[in-house]
Design an enzyme around this catalytic site. Structure first.
Site, short mmCIF file in Angstrom:
data_model
loop_
_atom_site.label_atom_id
_atom_site.label_comp_id
_atom_site.label_asym_id
_atom_site.label_seq_id
_atom_site.Cartn_x
_atom_site.Cartn_y
_atom_site.Cartn_z
CG HIS A 147 15.16 -9.30 -43.65
ND1 HIS A 147 14.84 -10.46 -44.82
CD2 HIS A 147 15.66 -8.39 -44.43
CE1 HIS A 147 15.30 -9.90 -46.00
NE2 HIS A 147 15.62 -8.52 -45.93
C1 UD1 Z 1 18.83 -4.37 -45.99
C2 UD1 Z 1 18.27 -3.93 -47.43
C3 UD1 Z 1 17.22 -5.26 -47.84
C4 UD1 Z 1 17.89 -6.53 -47.64
C5 UD1 Z 1 18.65 -6.73 -46.44
C6 UD1 Z 1 19.54 -8.00 -46.22
C7 UD1 Z 1 17.65 -1.72 -47.81
C8 UD1 Z 1 16.59 -0.73 -47.83
N1 UD1 Z 1 17.32 -2.90 -47.38
O1 UD1 Z 1 17.84 -4.29 -45.20
O2 UD1 Z 1 16.78 -5.01 -48.99
O3 UD1 Z 1 17.05 -7.60 -47.93
O4 UD1 Z 1 19.30 -5.60 -46.08
O5 UD1 Z 1 19.93 -8.29 -44.92
O6 UD1 Z 1 18.78 -1.40 -48.06
N2 UD1 Z 1 21.67 -4.26 -38.57
C9 UD1 Z 1 22.80 -4.83 -37.58
N3 UD1 Z 1 24.03 -5.13 -38.04
C10 UD1 Z 1 24.30 -4.91 -39.53
C11 UD1 Z 1 23.26 -4.35 -40.06
C12 UD1 Z 1 22.09 -4.13 -39.83
O7 UD1 Z 1 22.45 -5.03 -36.48
O8 UD1 Z 1 25.47 -5.27 -39.80
C13 UD1 Z 1 20.38 -4.04 -37.97
C14 UD1 Z 1 20.52 -2.56 -37.23
O9 UD1 Z 1 19.66 -2.45 -36.25
C15 UD1 Z 1 19.91 -1.47 -38.32
C16 UD1 Z 1 18.82 -2.71 -38.97
O10 UD1 Z 1 19.51 -3.93 -38.85
O11 UD1 Z 1 19.27 -0.51 -38.24
C17 UD1 Z 1 18.46 -2.58 -40.43
O12 UD1 Z 1 19.66 -2.51 -41.36
P1 UD1 Z 1 19.44 -1.75 -42.77
O13 UD1 Z 1 20.80 -1.95 -43.40
O14 UD1 Z 1 19.07 -0.51 -42.84
O15 UD1 Z 1 18.45 -2.80 -43.43
P2 UD1 Z 1 18.23 -4.31 -43.45
O16 UD1 Z 1 16.97 -4.48 -42.82
O17 UD1 Z 1 19.34 -5.22 -43.02
#
Ligand code: UD1
Length: 367
Positions: free
Chosen positions: A209
């Site tokens: 991811h």
């Molecule tokens: C976050 C953490 C990362 C961790 C990962 C585990 C940061 C910078 N990154 O990354 O260190 O390894 O979590 O999962 O904090 N999204 C959904 N549903 C959700 C959450 C996110 O669909 O419940 C999608 C959305 O499109 C969102 C994207 O995932 O924009 C990224 O989510 P975000 O929380 O920004 O970072 P992660 O990639 O999940």
């Protein structure tokens, strides 16, 4: 004493759960102790968040800031604004943050400026890779925390070399391993591999991811071509992060992966389902941080699809190989494990299920 425990994203929940348990236990003898669980809402999907509360016996959060997704600045800024308002209202003495996600850094900065004391659990990990948002989150958080709880002595050394006073640093072990040891038996009983018609010990588990692997079509495509070859020899189970699915679809890789016979793609798994699968995996292929450590505790070899790791202890004990994302190197590393003898590795000191208790003892004694 009033303590806030902050969790925001999936990898936080298994670190917070043992702290909640240890605080609950401490509370039975200490009526002055009050604590609240704050969820920033960085992760909000049922499978990225709620399932973990159920699996880990975590109480519902006392406060849910419901921040959701956004750019880094949007997400960080929104968390800081909402958390500041909460601090004004509740005035906690201590704020405890875990891990390295945006919620960790946002709440640490806000709490420190507000005047609460701040503790960081899983401090001192360093990848030295400033292109990782998590490295920025780790360094910013550590520099301002009053108490820094580390998982190993390498992490403690990193902090000392950065000029942090030794009396702020406490080597306590690994709270994530507290959760793993607590739930391992239940996970084994679930036999998640049976549900996928796989044999214990004869499949690999894959997670992917990181933006560095899935946001660039050429890199993602290269990894996919390696996976295509690997799944012909070793069935792979791939629980897919929502952003990875989005990127795979936009690069036309989704249908390609779906068509492979030994490639089991599914949505994100709950904690117990995932632990069940990893417990009996032949190997783990991942770009996650936490899984590298879980592999050590489970005695499963790990191949890390990154150019560096903030968790070098996993490499030092022989459980983890950091291979980058070149297709040939990934394939060769898998072959090496499949044709080699099963390795046994030593467990790092204090990865023994009692880290949360050590942390709570130190917190309640004022650091
Ligand atoms: C976050 C953490 C990362 C961790 C990962 C585990 C940061 C910078 N990154 O990354 O260190 O390894 O979590 O999962 O904090 N999204 C959904 N549903 C959700 C959450 C996110 O669909 O419940 C999608 C959305 O499109 C969102 C994207 O995932 O924009 C990224 O989510 P975000 O929380 O920004 O970072 P992660 O990639 O999940």
């Amino acid at each position: 004493m009033k303590i806030f425990l902050v969790a925001g994203a999936r990898p936080n929940f298994m670190k917070i759960a043992p702290l909640v348990e240890a605080l609950k236990e401490a509370k039975t003898n200490n009526h002055e102790l009050h604590f609240k669980l704050v969820h920033t809402g960085q992760h909000y999907d049922e499978q990225m968040s709620k399932t973990f509360f159920d699996d880990l016996d975590l109480p519902r959060p006392d406060i849910d800031l419901k921040i959701g997704s956004g750019t880094h600045a949007e997400q960080t800024g929104k968390i800081m604004m909402a958390f500041e308002a909460l601090l004004e209202k509740e005035k906690p003495d201590w704020v405890v943050v875990v891990g390295d996600v945006n919620s960790t850094m946002a709440c640490a900065i806000t709490a420190k400026k507000f005047g609460s004391k701040v503790a960081h659990v899983e401090a001192g990990l360093r990848s030295r890779d400033w292109t990782m948002p998590e490295e920025i989150n780790r360094c910013v958080t550590d520099v301002l925390c009053d108490l820094l709880f580390t998982t190993d002595l390498m992490a403690s050394d990193n902090l000392k070399k950065e000029g942090i006073d030794s009396d702020r640093i406490h080597f306590v072990g690994n709270v994530m391993i507290d959760s793993l040891l607590k739930h391992r038996e239940k996970a084994l009983k679930l036999r998640q591999w049976d549900r996928l018609h796989l044999k214990a010990g004869s499949y690999g588990v894959l997670t992917l991811h990181r933006p560095s692997n899935v946001d660039d079509p050429n890199i993602f495509q290269g990894i996919v071509s390696a996976l295509e070859e690997i799944q012909q020899k070793l069935p792979l189970v791939f629980p897919v992060h929502p952003r990875t699915e989005k990127m795979a679809r936009s690069f036309n890789l989704w249908e390609r992966m779906k068509s492979w016979p030994n490639f089991h793609m599914m949505g994100p798994l709950g904690y117990i389902e995932m632990l069940s699968l990893t417990s009996r995996a032949a190997l783990i292929l991942t770009d996650s941080g936490g899984l590298q450590e879980e592999a050590v505790a489970l005695g499963v070899q790990c191949i890390t699809l990154r150019h560096n790791t903030e968790r070098p202890i996993t490499v030092a004990v022989g459980a983890n190989k950091v291979v980058g994302n070149k297709p040939n190197v990934i394939i060769d590393s898998v072959n090496e494990i499949l044709t080699g003898n099963k390795k046994v590795f030593n467990q790092p000191d204090k990865w023994d299920g009692a880290a949360a208790k050590r942390i709570v003892d130190i917190l309640l004694n004022g650091g």
